[in-house]
Design an enzyme around this catalytic site. Structure first.
Site, PDB file in Angstrom:
ATOM      1  N   LYS A 103       0.840  -1.206   0.000  1.00 56.26           N
ATOM      2  CA  LYS A 103       0.000   0.000   0.000  1.00 56.26           C
ATOM      3  C   LYS A 103       0.875   1.258   0.000  1.00 56.26           C
ATOM      4  CE  LYS A 103      -1.801   1.767   3.928  1.00 56.26           C
ATOM      5  NZ  LYS A 103      -1.573   3.220   4.037  1.00 56.26           N
ATOM      6  N   ASN A 104       1.870   1.279   0.881  1.00 55.79           N
ATOM      7  CA  ASN A 104       2.668   2.503   1.016  1.00 55.79           C
ATOM      8  C   ASN A 104       3.527   2.781  -0.217  1.00 55.79           C
ATOM      9  OD1 ASN A 104       1.559   2.936   3.482  1.00 55.79           O
ATOM     10  ND2 ASN A 104       3.326   2.273   4.671  1.00 55.79           N
ATOM     11  N   ILE A 109       8.658   8.259  15.843  1.00 59.86           N
ATOM     12  CA  ILE A 109       8.198   8.925  14.613  1.00 59.86           C
ATOM     13  C   ILE A 109       6.943   9.760  14.871  1.00 59.86           C
ATOM     14  CG2 ILE A 109       7.521   8.584  12.181  1.00 59.86           C
ATOM     15  CD1 ILE A 109      10.352   7.595  12.689  1.00 59.86           C
ATOM     16  N   ARG A 127      -4.462  10.802   3.852  1.00 57.06           N
ATOM     17  CA  ARG A 127      -3.376  11.780   3.886  1.00 57.06           C
ATOM     18  C   ARG A 127      -2.427  11.652   2.703  1.00 57.06           C
ATOM     19  NH1 ARG A 127      -2.195  14.453   8.195  1.00 57.06           N
ATOM     20  NH2 ARG A 127      -0.098  14.612   7.373  1.00 57.06           N
ATOM     21  N   ASP A 168       5.232   1.460  11.659  1.00 54.98           N
ATOM     22  CA  ASP A 168       4.023   0.732  11.237  1.00 54.98           C
ATOM     23  C   ASP A 168       3.946  -0.692  11.803  1.00 54.98           C
ATOM     24  OD1 ASP A 168       2.967   2.831   9.857  1.00 54.98           O
ATOM     25  OD2 ASP A 168       3.522   2.119   7.865  1.00 54.98           O
ATOM     26  N   ARG A 220       0.950  15.380  12.444  1.00 56.30           N
ATOM     27  CA  ARG A 220       1.402  15.092  11.088  1.00 56.30           C
ATOM     28  C   ARG A 220       1.458  16.320  10.184  1.00 56.30           C
ATOM     29  NH1 ARG A 220      -0.777   9.260   9.277  1.00 56.30           N
ATOM     30  NH2 ARG A 220       1.133   9.322   8.084  1.00 56.30           N
ATOM     31  N   CYS A 222      -4.340  13.629  12.512  1.00 55.21           N
ATOM     32  CA  CYS A 222      -5.013  12.335  12.426  1.00 55.21           C
ATOM     33  C   CYS A 222      -4.796  11.596  13.736  1.00 55.21           C
ATOM     34  CB  CYS A 222      -4.554  11.539  11.218  1.00 55.21           C
ATOM     35  SG  CYS A 222      -3.059  10.620  11.443  1.00 55.21           S
ATOM     36  N   ARG A 229      -8.351  -0.714   5.072  1.00 54.24           N
ATOM     37  CA  ARG A 229      -7.567   0.284   4.319  1.00 54.24           C
ATOM     38  C   ARG A 229      -6.200  -0.270   3.953  1.00 54.24           C
ATOM     39  NH1 ARG A 229      -6.825   5.805   7.098  1.00 54.24           N
ATOM     40  NH2 ARG A 229      -5.738   6.015   5.133  1.00 54.24           N
TER      41      ARG A 229
HETATM   42  C1  UD1 Z   1       5.388   7.824   8.065  1.00 45.74           C
HETATM   43  C2  UD1 Z   1       6.492   6.829   8.351  1.00 45.74           C
HETATM   44  C3  UD1 Z   1       6.307   5.679   7.403  1.00 45.74           C
HETATM   45  C4  UD1 Z   1       4.907   5.111   7.590  1.00 45.74           C
HETATM   46  C5  UD1 Z   1       3.832   6.183   7.443  1.00 45.74           C
HETATM   47  C6  UD1 Z   1       2.449   5.675   7.828  1.00 45.74           C
HETATM   48  C7  UD1 Z   1       8.860   7.110   8.892  1.00 45.74           C
HETATM   49  C8  UD1 Z   1      10.065   7.942   8.719  1.00 45.74           C
HETATM   50  N1  UD1 Z   1       7.776   7.478   8.200  1.00 45.74           N
HETATM   51  O1  UD1 Z   1       5.506   8.256   6.715  1.00 45.74           O
HETATM   52  O2  UD1 Z   1       7.270   4.701   7.677  1.00 45.74           O
HETATM   53  O3  UD1 Z   1       4.667   4.109   6.673  1.00 45.74           O
HETATM   54  O4  UD1 Z   1       4.136   7.248   8.283  1.00 45.74           O
HETATM   55  O5  UD1 Z   1       2.371   5.302   9.149  1.00 45.74           O
HETATM   56  O6  UD1 Z   1       8.864   6.125   9.608  1.00 45.74           O
HETATM   57  N2  UD1 Z   1       6.937  15.526   9.430  1.00 45.74           N
HETATM   58  C9  UD1 Z   1       7.006  16.886   9.635  1.00 45.74           C
HETATM   59  N3  UD1 Z   1       6.739  17.700   8.557  1.00 45.74           N
HETATM   60  C10 UD1 Z   1       6.437  17.209   7.315  1.00 45.74           C
HETATM   61  C11 UD1 Z   1       6.387  15.823   7.137  1.00 45.74           C
HETATM   62  C12 UD1 Z   1       6.651  15.007   8.223  1.00 45.74           C
HETATM   63  O7  UD1 Z   1       7.279  17.368  10.737  1.00 45.74           O
HETATM   64  O8  UD1 Z   1       6.210  17.995   6.395  1.00 45.74           O
HETATM   65  C13 UD1 Z   1       7.221  14.615  10.571  1.00 45.74           C
HETATM   66  C14 UD1 Z   1       6.068  13.691  10.905  1.00 45.74           C
HETATM   67  O9  UD1 Z   1       5.124  14.283  11.756  1.00 45.74           O
HETATM   68  C15 UD1 Z   1       6.811  12.538  11.547  1.00 45.74           C
HETATM   69  C16 UD1 Z   1       8.116  12.480  10.751  1.00 45.74           C
HETATM   70  O10 UD1 Z   1       8.259  13.751  10.159  1.00 45.74           O
HETATM   71  O11 UD1 Z   1       7.092  12.813  12.874  1.00 45.74           O
HETATM   72  C17 UD1 Z   1       8.162  11.437   9.658  1.00 45.74           C
HETATM   73  O12 UD1 Z   1       7.002  11.619   8.854  1.00 45.74           O
HETATM   74  P1  UD1 Z   1       6.898  11.143   7.353  1.00 45.74           P
HETATM   75  O13 UD1 Z   1       7.914  10.096   7.106  1.00 45.74           O
HETATM   76  O14 UD1 Z   1       6.847  12.287   6.447  1.00 45.74           O
HETATM   77  O15 UD1 Z   1       5.453  10.558   7.378  1.00 45.74           O
HETATM   78  P2  UD1 Z   1       4.858   9.648   6.306  1.00 45.74           P
HETATM   79  O16 UD1 Z   1       5.364   9.968   4.957  1.00 45.74           O
HETATM   80  O17 UD1 Z   1       3.399   9.656   6.574  1.00 45.74           O
END
Ligand code: UD1
Length: 428
Positions: free
Chosen positions: A22-23, A336, A96, A314, A125, A120, A406
C-alpha cells in the site's frame, strides 16, 4: 459497518501470500500524473485506500481504467494537458497520502490547490517539509482557507537538506526535482524500500535520480513539465508491513507460517528481533518461514522505532501485542509519531499490562490475554488488536474494521487459510 469475531488461542499454520505494498502503491499512482504515456500498474493491492487513490486521480481529470482480479488490481492511468488541479478537503482528509499529488500537479500544470490534511489519530502530522520542498524548487506558496496553493511557471533545481527523515517529503522532492531545471542534491532522505521503488519507477519513466537507497539523492532535472513515460508495466513490490504483521502473528500464536511472496531483506530488523525473542526464521525461495512451534517462553525485546532500516513505526503496535505475553517486561519507544499509543487502551481490555509516559511504553508480559469487545482506531492499531485477539483465550469482537480494510487485503480470508477462527459480521 463490519466487525470481526475472532476465537483465539490457536496457532497459525500454513501459507500466507503477501499482497502489493500500500505505502509503495499510493505515491506511485500519484506519480503517474507526470507521465507522457499511459502508466500500467500491476499487483496493486485490493484495498480501500487504493480504490480511493484511483478515485482521486479520476477527480483530478485522469483517465483511469482498472481491472480487478481476486488478489490484485491492475490499472491504466493517463493524464493529458488539462487537469482539474484541486484536491479538496473531503478527499485529502480521508487519505493523507493524497498530499502527494502536490508535486506532480505543480510540475505538470503550474498551479495546484491541495487541502491541508489536518491532524489524524496518530499525531499532528504536519506538511511543512512538503511546502519547504516546493518553495526550494521555485514555487510560490500561499496558504488560504485551509488550502496550499502552489504556483510555478518553471521549477528550478536546488539543494535541500531535510532536518530529519520524512518519507512523504522525500518522495515529494523526487517527484518535483526530476522535471526541474538543473541538478538538485537532496540530503538526509528516506531510504525506505517504497521510496526506492518510487525512484525506480520515475527512472523507468525517464527521470535521472541517483543514490536511491542512500542518504543523498542527486536528481538531474529534465527541464520539462513531464517525464517521457514507459511502456513497461509497473509491478508493485510486496508489502513489508503486511508480511511483518503476519510474521508477528505467527510468532505470537506459536505457529508456523510461510510468508510467501515477500522480501525478507526489507524486514531485517523485525526478523532479527523475532529471532532474539526465541523464534526460528528460515529464508525460502520467495519469502521466509516463521516457526514458533517450539517457543516456550517469549523473550522480551525492547524496540525503538526509526526511519528505515530502523524498526518501522508501522509495526510498533503489533510488536506491543506480541510482547504483551512475553516472559518479563520491555520498553517500546515511538520516535516517529507523538501519539501512536492509542492501541494501549484496547490491548488493556484484552488483559495486557502496559504503562506509558510520553513516547515510551513499558510492557509487562502476562501469561495470557482474554477475549473482549475492542475498537479499532487506526490501521496499525487494528492490526495489533487482531494479533491480541489471535493470542487471547475466548472470543474478541473487533469493531470499526474499516480501518484494517484500508491496509490489509482480505485479512479474514488470509487468516482463515492458516487456521484462525475469524468471522466477519455486519452491525445492524
Ligand atoms: C510515516 C512513516 C512511514 C509510515 C507512514 C504511515 C517514517 C520515517 N515514516 O511516513 O514509515 O509508513 O508514516 O504510518 O517512519 N513531518 C514533519 N513535517 C512534514 C512531514 C513530516 O514534521 O512535512 C514529521 C512527521 O510528523 C513525523 C516524521 O516527520 O514525525 C516522519 O514523517 P513522514 O515520514 O513524512 O510521514 P509519512 O510519509 O506519513
Amino acid at each position: 459497518m463490519d466487525y470481526l469475531l475472532i476465537e483465539g488461542a490457536r496457532p497459525l499454520k500454513g501459507d500466507i501470500e503477501i499482497s502489493g505494498s500500500k505505502n509503495a502503491a499510493l505515491p506511485m499512482l500519484m506519480a503517474s500524473i507526470l507521465s507522457k504515456k499511459i502508466s500500467h500498474f500491476t499487483n496493486l493491492p485490493r484495498l480501500s485506500d487504493v480504490d480511493f487513490a484511483l478515485k482521486i486521480l479520476i477527480e483530478l481529470g485522469g483517465n483511469v481504467r482498472m481491472i480487478r482480479e481476486h488478489n490484485s488490481i491492475s490499472a491504466y492511468i493517463e493524464f493529458d494537458d488539462k487537469a482539474n488541479c484541486v484536491a479538496p478537503y473531503e478527499l485529502v482528509r480521508k487519505m493523507r497520502a493524497s498530499i502527494s499529488v502536490l508535486g506532480p500537479l505543480l510540475a505538470r500544470y503550474g498551479k495546484v490547490k491541495v487541502s491541508l490534511p489536518g491532524g489524524c489519530a496518530i499525531g499532528a502530522r504536519p506538511v511543512d517539509l512538503h511546502i519547504m520542498v516546493m518553495e526550494k524548487l521555485g514555487a510560490k506558496i500561499t496558504i488560504e482557507d485551509g488550502y496550499i496553493i502552489a504556483e510555478a511557471d518553471k521549477l528550478k533545481a536546488n539543494d535541500i537538506v531535510f532536518p530529519f527523515v520524512s518519507v512523504g517529503a522525500t518522495q515529494a522532492a523526487m517527484m518535483t526535482a526530476c522535471v526541474a531545471d538543473g541538478t538538485s542534491v537532496i540530503r538526509n532522505v528516506s531510504m525506505e524500500p517504497e521510496t526506492v521503488e518510487l525512484g525506480n519507477m520515475l527512472n523507468s519513466m525517464g527521470a535521472k535520480i541517483e543514490g536511491l537507497g542512500t542518504e543523498t539523492l542527486t536528481i538531474k532535472g529534465l527541464n520539462s513539465k513531464t517525464l517521457p513515460g514507459s511502456d513497461n508495466p509497473i509491478h508493485i513490490l510486496p508489502d513489508r508491513i503486511e508480511a511483518g504483521t503476519y510474521a508477528i502473528a505467527a510468532a505470537a500464536t506459536r505457529g508456523k507460517v510461510n510468508i510467501k511472496n515477500s522480501i525478507p531483506k526489507h524486514l531485517d530488523i523485525l526478523l532479527y528481533n523475532l529471532k532474539e525473542s526465541g523464534v526460528n526464521i528460515l529464508q525460502t525461495d520467495n519469502g521466509f518461514t516463521v516457526d514458533a512451534t517450539r517457543l516456550d517462553n517469549i523473550k522480551p525485546i525492547d524496540i525503538v522505532t526509526a526511519p528505515y532500516p530502523g524498526f518501522p513505526t508501522d509495526l510498533q503496535a503489533q510488536w506491543m501485542a506480541y510482547m504483551s505475553v512475553a516472559c518479563g517486561s520491555c520498553t517500546i519507544t515511538e520516535k516517529i509519531f507523538e501519539n501512536r499509543f492509542i492501541h494501549i487502551g484496547e490491548l488493556f481490555r484484552l488483559g495486557a499490562r502496559v504503562k506509558h509516559s510520553a513516547n515510551v511504553a513499558t510492557v509487562y508480559g502476562v501469561k495470557k490475554l482474554t477475549g473482549a469487545p475492542v475498537m479499532a482506531t487506526d490501521l496499525r492499531a487494528s492490526a495489533s488488536l487482531i494479533i491480541g485477539a489471535l493470542i487471547a483465550e475466548g472470543t474478541t469482537e473487533i469493531h470499526r474494521v474499516y480501518h484494517i480494510d484500508r491496509g490489509y487485503e482480505r485479512i479474514d480470508e488470509k487468516l482463515k487459510n492458516v487456521g484462525a477462527k475469524v468471522t466477519r459480521l455486519r452491525e445492524v
